[in-house]
Design a protein around this motif. Sequence first.
Motif, PDB file in Angstrom:
ATOM      1  N   ARG A  16     119.389  34.069  41.040  1.00 43.84           N
ATOM      2  CA  ARG A  16     117.991  33.910  40.621  1.00 43.84           C
ATOM      3  C   ARG A  16     117.854  33.392  39.191  1.00 43.84           C
ATOM      4  O   ARG A  16     116.842  32.784  38.853  1.00 43.84           O
ATOM      5  CB  ARG A  16     117.258  35.244  40.725  1.00 43.84           C
ATOM      6  CG  ARG A  16     117.086  35.720  42.127  1.00 43.84           C
ATOM      7  CD  ARG A  16     116.511  37.123  42.140  1.00 43.84           C
ATOM      8  NE  ARG A  16     116.444  37.614  43.497  1.00 43.84           N
ATOM      9  CZ  ARG A  16     115.328  37.985  44.086  1.00 43.84           C
ATOM     10  NH1 ARG A  16     114.199  37.961  43.436  1.00 43.84           N
ATOM     11  NH2 ARG A  16     115.342  38.409  45.331  1.00 43.84           N
ATOM     12  N   GLU A  17     118.826  33.651  38.344  1.00 46.45           N
ATOM     13  CA  GLU A  17     118.740  33.244  36.945  1.00 46.45           C
ATOM     14  C   GLU A  17     119.135  31.785  36.722  1.00 46.45           C
ATOM     15  O   GLU A  17     118.955  31.252  35.633  1.00 46.45           O
ATOM     16  CB  GLU A  17     119.622  34.150  36.090  1.00 46.45           C
ATOM     17  CG  GLU A  17     119.167  35.592  36.115  1.00 46.45           C
ATOM     18  CD  GLU A  17     120.144  36.529  35.419  1.00 46.45           C
ATOM     19  OE1 GLU A  17     121.097  36.054  34.779  1.00 46.45           O
ATOM     20  OE2 GLU A  17     119.950  37.744  35.531  1.00 46.45           O
ATOM     21  N   LEU A  39     115.929  32.693  48.420  1.00 43.67           N
ATOM     22  CA  LEU A  39     116.056  32.217  47.033  1.00 43.67           C
ATOM     23  C   LEU A  39     117.403  31.522  46.804  1.00 43.67           C
ATOM     24  O   LEU A  39     118.182  31.887  45.925  1.00 43.67           O
ATOM     25  CB  LEU A  39     115.841  33.344  46.027  1.00 43.67           C
ATOM     26  CG  LEU A  39     114.487  34.051  46.093  1.00 43.67           C
ATOM     27  CD1 LEU A  39     114.383  35.113  45.015  1.00 43.67           C
ATOM     28  CD2 LEU A  39     113.326  33.079  46.013  1.00 43.67           C
ATOM     29  N   GLU A 141     114.276  25.615  39.459  1.00 42.30           N
ATOM     30  CA  GLU A 141     114.502  27.003  39.065  1.00 42.30           C
ATOM     31  C   GLU A 141     114.678  27.831  40.337  1.00 42.30           C
ATOM     32  O   GLU A 141     113.802  27.830  41.204  1.00 42.30           O
ATOM     33  CB  GLU A 141     113.314  27.536  38.263  1.00 42.30           C
ATOM     34  CG  GLU A 141     113.122  26.826  36.945  1.00 42.30           C
ATOM     35  CD  GLU A 141     111.866  27.287  36.214  1.00 42.30           C
ATOM     36  OE1 GLU A 141     111.263  28.321  36.615  1.00 42.30           O
ATOM     37  OE2 GLU A 141     111.493  26.613  35.246  1.00 42.30           O
ATOM     38  N   GLU A 143     114.812  31.179  40.927  1.00 41.50           N
ATOM     39  CA  GLU A 143     113.969  32.358  41.132  1.00 41.50           C
ATOM     40  C   GLU A 143     112.575  32.014  41.649  1.00 41.50           C
ATOM     41  O   GLU A 143     112.040  32.678  42.523  1.00 41.50           O
ATOM     42  CB  GLU A 143     113.846  33.166  39.841  1.00 41.50           C
ATOM     43  CG  GLU A 143     113.058  34.447  40.038  1.00 41.50           C
ATOM     44  CD  GLU A 143     113.128  35.378  38.853  1.00 41.50           C
ATOM     45  OE1 GLU A 143     112.919  36.578  39.062  1.00 41.50           O
ATOM     46  OE2 GLU A 143     113.400  34.921  37.731  1.00 41.50           O
ATOM     47  N   THR A 144     111.993  30.934  41.136  1.00 48.26           N
ATOM     48  CA  THR A 144     110.604  30.606  41.476  1.00 48.26           C
ATOM     49  C   THR A 144     110.471  29.422  42.433  1.00 48.26           C
ATOM     50  O   THR A 144     109.415  29.241  43.042  1.00 48.26           O
ATOM     51  CB  THR A 144     109.817  30.261  40.204  1.00 48.26           C
ATOM     52  OG1 THR A 144     110.402  29.086  39.609  1.00 48.26           O
ATOM     53  CG2 THR A 144     109.837  31.415  39.220  1.00 48.26           C
TER      54      THR A 144
END
Length: 156
Positions: A16-17, A39, A141, A143-144
Amino acid sequence: MKYVVGIGDHIISSNREDSIVIHALSSCVAVIFYDPVELIGAMIHIALPQNANRSGKAKKTFYYADTGLKSIIEELEKKYFVTLKHIQIHVIGGSNSKNENDQFKIGERNLKEVRSILKNFNLHFVEDSTGGNMSRTVELEIETGKLTIKTQALDF
């Protein structure tokens, strides 16, 4: 961690990072895969539409649309257990040369091959920023799922 995808390469991440970026796409094409359920994000940096070496496996599998897309889709399914119906796919790049006498039309040919392969897999995709005469940098990204595209006019 920010991962940079080089020409003819790919990155898949489930952290996620992480973010994944491709800098300065012109005739090359980036195909971005994102699974918003699990994700998981992936990018491939395609330089040419087809591997001319039909006698065997490409030495640089991800350099070519025909071998690279099939390989990254297989890896997403078999190694990351991604369900293709959940996946969001974005196609970016494929710029044309400003030279009107450009006989190769690599950007145009790359886009045509990518579209054909994704359609053969029955995968829905969005073309966010394709063709034209610009350089593009794209970042995902994990995570999003946020996709950022920056453009700059080509001077050649």
